[in-house]
Design a protein around this motif. Sequence first.
Motif, PDB file in Angstrom:
ATOM      1  N   LYS A 312      39.822  37.024  39.619  1.00  0.00           N
ATOM      2  CA  LYS A 312      38.490  37.611  39.476  1.00  0.00           C
ATOM      3  C   LYS A 312      37.678  37.638  40.767  1.00  0.00           C
ATOM      4  CE  LYS A 312      36.094  36.341  35.865  1.00  0.00           C
ATOM      5  NZ  LYS A 312      35.485  35.514  34.785  1.00  0.00           N
ATOM      6  N   ARG A 314      36.568  38.022  44.628  1.00  0.00           N
ATOM      7  CA  ARG A 314      36.923  38.877  45.760  1.00  0.00           C
ATOM      8  C   ARG A 314      37.450  38.070  46.939  1.00  0.00           C
ATOM      9  NH1 ARG A 314      34.889  44.158  46.399  1.00  0.00           N
ATOM     10  NH2 ARG A 314      33.907  44.983  44.515  1.00  0.00           N
ATOM     11  N   GLY A 338      42.694  38.366  43.707  1.00  0.00           N
ATOM     12  CA  GLY A 338      43.265  39.494  42.988  1.00  0.00           C
ATOM     13  C   GLY A 338      44.622  39.935  43.498  1.00  0.00           C
ATOM     14  N   PRO A 394      43.229  46.905  42.031  1.00  0.00           N
ATOM     15  CA  PRO A 394      41.843  46.900  42.510  1.00  0.00           C
ATOM     16  C   PRO A 394      41.280  48.298  42.734  1.00  0.00           C
ATOM     17  CG  PRO A 394      43.354  46.229  44.260  1.00  0.00           C
ATOM     18  CD  PRO A 394      44.145  46.270  42.989  1.00  0.00           C
ATOM     19  N   LEU A 397      39.055  49.533  39.918  1.00  0.00           N
ATOM     20  CA  LEU A 397      37.840  48.797  39.581  1.00  0.00           C
ATOM     21  C   LEU A 397      36.582  49.647  39.750  1.00  0.00           C
ATOM     22  CD1 LEU A 397      36.381  46.050  38.955  1.00  0.00           C
ATOM     23  CD2 LEU A 397      36.257  45.729  41.445  1.00  0.00           C
ATOM     24  N   VAL A 462      35.686  49.511  44.181  1.00  0.00           N
ATOM     25  CA  VAL A 462      36.078  48.227  44.766  1.00  0.00           C
ATOM     26  C   VAL A 462      35.511  48.044  46.168  1.00  0.00           C
ATOM     27  CG1 VAL A 462      38.258  49.073  45.752  1.00  0.00           C
ATOM     28  CG2 VAL A 462      38.043  46.662  45.064  1.00  0.00           C
ATOM     29  N   LYS A 514      32.795  41.083  41.212  1.00  0.00           N
ATOM     30  CA  LYS A 514      34.052  40.705  40.573  1.00  0.00           C
ATOM     31  C   LYS A 514      35.142  41.731  40.854  1.00  0.00           C
ATOM     32  CE  LYS A 514      31.958  38.288  36.623  1.00  0.00           C
ATOM     33  NZ  LYS A 514      31.881  38.250  35.140  1.00  0.00           N
ATOM     34  N   LEU A 515      36.385  41.265  40.782  1.00  0.00           N
ATOM     35  CA  LEU A 515      37.542  42.147  40.865  1.00  0.00           C
ATOM     36  C   LEU A 515      38.098  42.489  39.488  1.00  0.00           C
ATOM     37  CD1 LEU A 515      39.562  40.631  43.853  1.00  0.00           C
ATOM     38  CD2 LEU A 515      38.390  42.838  43.804  1.00  0.00           C
TER      39      LEU A 515
END
Length: 587
Positions: A312, A314, A338, A394, A397, A462, A514-515
């Motif tokens: 979660k 980064r 991640g 990612p 995201l 992201v 968050k990732l």
Amino acid sequence: MSAVTLFALPALSADAQPAGPAAAHTDKHVLLISVDGMHQSDLDWYVANHPDSALAKLTHGGSEYTDAATSNPSDSDPGGTALMTGGNPKSTGIYYDVEYSHKTDEPGATCTPGRPTTGGDVIYDSPDDAMPSVNDFVNPANGTFPSFDENGSIFAHGVDTNPAAILNLKNDASSFNASTFPVDPATCKNIMPWDYLGDNSIFQVIHNAGLRTAWSDKHAVYMSFNGPGSNGQSIDDYFGPEIDSQAVMPNGVPYPQDDDWAHIDAATKQYDGYKVQAILNEIDGRDHSDKTQVGTPAIFGMNFQTVSVAQKIRSTPATLIGPDAHGNYTTSAPQPGGYQWVDGQLVPGPVLSSALDYVDAQLGSMVSKVRQDGLAGSTTIIVTAKHGQSPQDPNKLITVQDGPIISAINAAWAQQHPNNKSLIVAGTDDDLWQSYLSDNSQAACDFVKNYLWNHTAQGYDVNKKPVTVQHSGLTQIWAGSDAAKFFGVSADNGHYPDVFGEVQEGIVYAKPTKLAEHGGMNTGDRHVLMVVNGPSIPTQVESTSVETTQVAPTILSVLGLDPASLTAVRAEGTQILPGLAAPRTGR
């Protein structure tokens, strides 16, 4: 200085778990491990790249289920409750760890037995700790944390100067600020977490059979696994140090990042290490504190948080370094969390790879301890996960803040209904959508659904660049009676979300920090590992779809108890995992 190893990994021999003919007897012990966040794809990658690992040996020497799915929703709860009861929200009544019910009264509200319910928040989470307000050790002006020991029984005023002392923690009703719990309108009393659960648990069945039970988890409120009517007594040895408390290095100095155990992966490993030590003590036949000889439990285990945190965040330090000659510690430099694309393949990044290494080492120490204590012939080990995490890629995201969407819906509703300015009164939106409404008529539910579907939301990719998403980030929405049908309950059930939505893959309702997140319905949220290894377990790779709910009846079967003694098994028809219904020989 060198990287600290919290627990050394004893040598794990190639015959750590037998893979030959299954023994025609039931086992005396089941060790259940939830590696929160771990996908089947993570297991595949790790075993392929670490063929001599503990995970590889457990997998190749037992039954691997390659298509295992969590509960839906896939949050820590109901995910944990599914493992312990064999049930989904349909029978357990647990839809999320932070939810709402139209059938309860609000905590603290005036309650009169027999009068209509007010509806109220149902929050069984860390804010319910008896000590939820310990000043930040680094800078009190920054705010407060819950106490590591939840009830102030270990650290005076919650001031934690010797974190290893947490092993002396005794969790019971004193761990809670029960006034924050929902109120039963029939009795006007707060509902304890175990009594809100709609089904009995494996701990109740096993405890009532005269066998010892134990569990370790990230919050005290997971004592809910004791089950209804248990008075919190079905788990003989519960150990739940609060993960949302402030992270403190082994010498009592706060981590320089000034955060909780769940936001610094080096700290998460230290935190998980205390639970690992509790398991090792229990394998040795003592209680989790290592103080009293009580016998190895029939059912025991823990959840790991290290992988979930690594997925979660980064950027975070992965390693605690020290102690130096003066007893001081520091952390490694931050690295990316991640997953990463390498040579066209999506693989764990440096922090996540380190987290998987850590979990594997600790599993190896448990397996070795089981063998050293002569328990390998009577112990089954199950490794799975309460939840996965999404997105894994990612590049998919998109973080979207749900607050502005909720405010806009309420404002639009208030224009048409000036006497009801707050339509959405509760809900948790991680990587799904859940709304509870003050007016839960079908018309009101449809109003929210239509607004969400026709709303264009703003988010960030992201790289934190602004993007626009259609349908509020959702791909499907169930409202009112359709939401009830989705969960398989009656429309007047009162506990399910009035509006429930599946997100477009990659959508996370959060600030762009968050990732990934858990709770949702996408493959990354629900497709988790499932490995069962023990003396009576066949060596097999099973591709049939299974659910984590099947762990509960399987545990009872392995221990020689009746799976049908679980109410969820009877209500939902939950089956034992394929190939384990009766002893059989391996391939």
